[in-house]
Scaffold this motif. Sequence first.
Motif, PDB file in Angstrom:
ATOM      1  N   UNK A  84     -52.920  40.976  -0.287  1.00  0.00           N
ATOM      2  CA  UNK A  84     -53.201  41.729  -1.612  1.00  0.00           C
ATOM      3  C   UNK A  84     -52.503  40.440  -2.559  1.00  0.00           C
ATOM      4  N   UNK A  85     -53.482  40.392  -3.549  1.00  0.00           N
ATOM      5  CA  UNK A  85     -52.997  39.437  -4.517  1.00  0.00           C
ATOM      6  C   UNK A  85     -51.899  39.444  -5.325  1.00  0.00           C
ATOM      7  N   UNK A  86     -51.285  40.349  -5.711  1.00  0.00           N
ATOM      8  CA  UNK A  86     -49.959  40.621  -6.493  1.00  0.00           C
ATOM      9  C   UNK A  86     -49.230  41.640  -5.822  1.00  0.00           C
ATOM     10  N   UNK A  87     -47.919  41.412  -5.554  1.00  0.00           N
ATOM     11  CA  UNK A  87     -46.920  42.688  -5.441  1.00  0.00           C
ATOM     12  C   UNK A  87     -45.863  42.361  -5.957  1.00  0.00           C
ATOM     13  N   UNK A  88     -45.592  43.505  -6.861  1.00  0.00           N
ATOM     14  CA  UNK A  88     -44.316  43.491  -7.851  1.00  0.00           C
ATOM     15  C   UNK A  88     -43.386  44.602  -7.380  1.00  0.00           C
ATOM     16  N   UNK A  89     -42.284  44.318  -6.942  1.00  0.00           N
ATOM     17  CA  UNK A  89     -41.075  45.276  -6.407  1.00  0.00           C
ATOM     18  C   UNK A  89     -40.023  45.580  -7.563  1.00  0.00           C
ATOM     19  N   UNK A  90     -39.481  46.832  -7.566  1.00  0.00           N
ATOM     20  CA  UNK A  90     -38.819  47.204  -8.674  1.00  0.00           C
ATOM     21  C   UNK A  90     -37.463  46.600  -8.538  1.00  0.00           C
ATOM     22  N   UNK A  91     -36.955  45.652  -9.626  1.00  0.00           N
ATOM     23  CA  UNK A  91     -35.706  45.024  -9.193  1.00  0.00           C
ATOM     24  C   UNK A  91     -34.327  45.829  -9.421  1.00  0.00           C
ATOM     25  N   UNK A  92     -34.531  47.169  -9.217  1.00  0.00           N
ATOM     26  CA  UNK A  92     -33.481  48.050  -9.553  1.00  0.00           C
ATOM     27  C   UNK A  92     -33.021  48.539  -8.285  1.00  0.00           C
ATOM     28  N   UNK A  93     -32.031  48.559  -7.571  1.00  0.00           N
ATOM     29  CA  UNK A  93     -31.521  49.207  -6.520  1.00  0.00           C
ATOM     30  C   UNK A  93     -31.590  50.898  -6.550  1.00  0.00           C
ATOM     31  N   UNK A  94     -32.092  51.418  -5.807  1.00  0.00           N
ATOM     32  CA  UNK A  94     -32.349  52.776  -5.894  1.00  0.00           C
ATOM     33  C   UNK A  94     -30.667  53.477  -5.859  1.00  0.00           C
ATOM     34  N   UNK A  95     -30.392  54.413  -6.772  1.00  0.00           N
ATOM     35  CA  UNK A  95     -28.817  54.934  -6.897  1.00  0.00           C
ATOM     36  C   UNK A  95     -28.803  56.060  -5.493  1.00  0.00           C
ATOM     37  N   UNK A  96     -27.459  55.973  -5.192  1.00  0.00           N
ATOM     38  CA  UNK A  96     -27.214  56.963  -4.162  1.00  0.00           C
ATOM     39  C   UNK A  96     -27.338  58.405  -4.695  1.00  0.00           C
ATOM     40  N   UNK A  97     -28.390  59.022  -4.394  1.00  0.00           N
ATOM     41  CA  UNK A  97     -28.612  60.546  -4.913  1.00  0.00           C
ATOM     42  C   UNK A  97     -28.841  61.136  -3.607  1.00  0.00           C
ATOM     43  N   UNK A  98     -27.851  62.324  -3.495  1.00  0.00           N
ATOM     44  CA  UNK A  98     -28.153  63.326  -2.198  1.00  0.00           C
ATOM     45  C   UNK A  98     -29.362  64.100  -2.529  1.00  0.00           C
ATOM     46  N   UNK A  99     -29.586  64.535  -3.538  1.00  0.00           N
ATOM     47  CA  UNK A  99     -30.955  65.316  -3.931  1.00  0.00           C
ATOM     48  C   UNK A  99     -32.226  64.436  -3.633  1.00  0.00           C
ATOM     49  N   UNK A 100     -32.741  64.786  -2.785  1.00  0.00           N
ATOM     50  CA  UNK A 100     -34.160  63.952  -2.520  1.00  0.00           C
ATOM     51  C   UNK A 100     -35.185  63.860  -3.676  1.00  0.00           C
ATOM     52  N   UNK A 101     -35.405  65.289  -4.137  1.00  0.00           N
ATOM     53  CA  UNK A 101     -36.355  65.296  -5.430  1.00  0.00           C
ATOM     54  C   UNK A 101     -35.847  64.399  -6.571  1.00  0.00           C
ATOM     55  N   UNK A 102     -34.404  64.300  -6.902  1.00  0.00           N
ATOM     56  CA  UNK A 102     -33.893  63.554  -7.713  1.00  0.00           C
ATOM     57  C   UNK A 102     -33.919  62.080  -7.512  1.00  0.00           C
ATOM     58  N   UNK A 103     -33.572  61.572  -6.314  1.00  0.00           N
ATOM     59  CA  UNK A 103     -33.942  60.568  -5.715  1.00  0.00           C
ATOM     60  C   UNK A 103     -35.362  59.827  -5.976  1.00  0.00           C
ATOM     61  N   UNK A 104     -36.458  60.646  -5.726  1.00  0.00           N
ATOM     62  CA  UNK A 104     -37.485  60.483  -5.705  1.00  0.00           C
ATOM     63  C   UNK A 104     -38.146  59.994  -7.292  1.00  0.00           C
ATOM     64  N   UNK A 105     -37.618  60.897  -8.084  1.00  0.00           N
ATOM     65  CA  UNK A 105     -37.803  61.007  -9.427  1.00  0.00           C
ATOM     66  C   UNK A 105     -37.104  59.465 -10.031  1.00  0.00           C
ATOM     67  N   UNK A 106     -36.167  59.117  -9.599  1.00  0.00           N
ATOM     68  CA  UNK A 106     -35.595  57.729  -9.846  1.00  0.00           C
ATOM     69  C   UNK A 106     -36.508  56.749  -9.505  1.00  0.00           C
ATOM     70  N   UNK A 107     -36.970  56.649  -8.122  1.00  0.00           N
ATOM     71  CA  UNK A 107     -37.634  55.846  -7.784  1.00  0.00           C
ATOM     72  C   UNK A 107     -38.985  55.660  -8.661  1.00  0.00           C
ATOM     73  N   UNK A 108     -39.646  57.003  -9.100  1.00  0.00           N
ATOM     74  CA  UNK A 108     -40.840  56.689  -9.985  1.00  0.00           C
ATOM     75  C   UNK A 108     -40.455  56.180 -11.293  1.00  0.00           C
ATOM     76  N   UNK A 109     -39.337  56.660 -11.877  1.00  0.00           N
ATOM     77  CA  UNK A 109     -38.944  55.899 -13.164  1.00  0.00           C
ATOM     78  C   UNK A 109     -38.790  54.561 -13.168  1.00  0.00           C
ATOM     79  N   UNK A 110     -38.261  53.969 -11.951  1.00  0.00           N
ATOM     80  CA  UNK A 110     -37.976  52.539 -11.804  1.00  0.00           C
ATOM     81  C   UNK A 110     -39.325  51.810 -11.604  1.00  0.00           C
ATOM     82  N   UNK A 111     -40.276  52.248 -10.896  1.00  0.00           N
ATOM     83  CA  UNK A 111     -41.506  51.697 -10.897  1.00  0.00           C
ATOM     84  C   UNK A 111     -42.586  51.784 -12.379  1.00  0.00           C
ATOM     85  N   UNK A 112     -42.128  52.992 -12.823  1.00  0.00           N
ATOM     86  CA  UNK A 112     -42.822  53.116 -14.340  1.00  0.00           C
ATOM     87  C   UNK A 112     -42.474  52.137 -15.290  1.00  0.00           C
ATOM     88  N   UNK A 113     -41.044  51.828 -15.104  1.00  0.00           N
ATOM     89  CA  UNK A 113     -40.486  50.865 -16.082  1.00  0.00           C
ATOM     90  C   UNK A 113     -41.221  49.603 -15.944  1.00  0.00           C
TER      91      UNK A 113
END
Length: 342
Positions: A84-113
């Motif tokens: 693949x030509x270009x791969x960009x990873x989020x530079x933000x470490x995923x926070x320790x969130x016990x709630x899976x749905x909240x953790x997924x939301x944090x991941x989507x927000x990081x990628x969105x930014x």
Amino acid sequence: MSDVRPIDAHARSPEIDLSIRAAWLYYVHGLGQEEVARRLNLSRSKVTRLLSQAREAGFVKVSVEHETVESLALADWISNHFGVEEVILTPFARPEIADRAAADRAGRQAVGIVAANHIARRLLASGRITVGLGWGRTVSEMITALPALSKPDLTLVSLLGASSNDDGSGSYSLALKFAAATGGRAHTFAAPLIVDDPAVAALLRQDGAIRETLAIAADSDFHILGVGDVSMDNLYFAAAGLGSETIRGLKEVGAVCEIAGRFLDRNGRPAATPLNDRTLGIDHETLVAADVIVLAAGRRKAEPLEALLKAGIPRTIIIDDEVAQALAERAARRGEPAPASA
């Protein structure tokens, strides 16, 4: 070679992360400033300033020291392994969130930014431009995170039909949302997302308005798409009014990935399902030919993203640490060369 000195996470900014990416490409990959500018959709003078900032801030010495170096190395591995030509990873470490749905939301927000900054630079570096827009929660997060910009010569074209079950993440809704955020113009797809009969879908594709939308989509400068798995967590099934029986049928024919309403098997080939002919939107050939940016967050996106990469569809992927690590782990389990951390 370069070293990137760790900095306080709270001191980060998009400008700092951009200077680190420029330094990585220039010092580690040995690219010239013109090539760095092309890769990052920046002017050469901007790249010169970023490299100067990286040196003055102490990030560049003999090597580039920064906590994102491991992520950049993983991005390089993904790019080389999957072609693949270009791969960009989020530079933000995923926070320790016990709630899976909240953790997924944090991941989507990081990628969105991260995606918002990347796409804003592409838009501002262009004149008149047309962008095809898919759907999904991560694409929605990207639009929410867009920096303030005025782009009246931007056309957003939705790549799929509309659904009465659209929760705001559908292609129709996101085209309108993106246009409102940028002052651009939305060209929406005047058709339902899915019909019962493939023959009806074929007839609708001959309609003048639909043919026009498909032609604009095929001629877009680039597309922005999310990727889905084959489960009820994928919003496609709710939007299309399809349930668990459909999902079982898709799994029986080996489907693992949904992209713009098209289903692929694990090898990246179109799955043998009539849904591919019943969904109204861009076709597989258009996807393969286009300049596609794919956004993905969360471990469950690793298998569908891998199928997508095997299909050769995305030129750019913007993903979080969970997807990246899962891709490396899947390769290691198959005995393929993988990063040592996998």
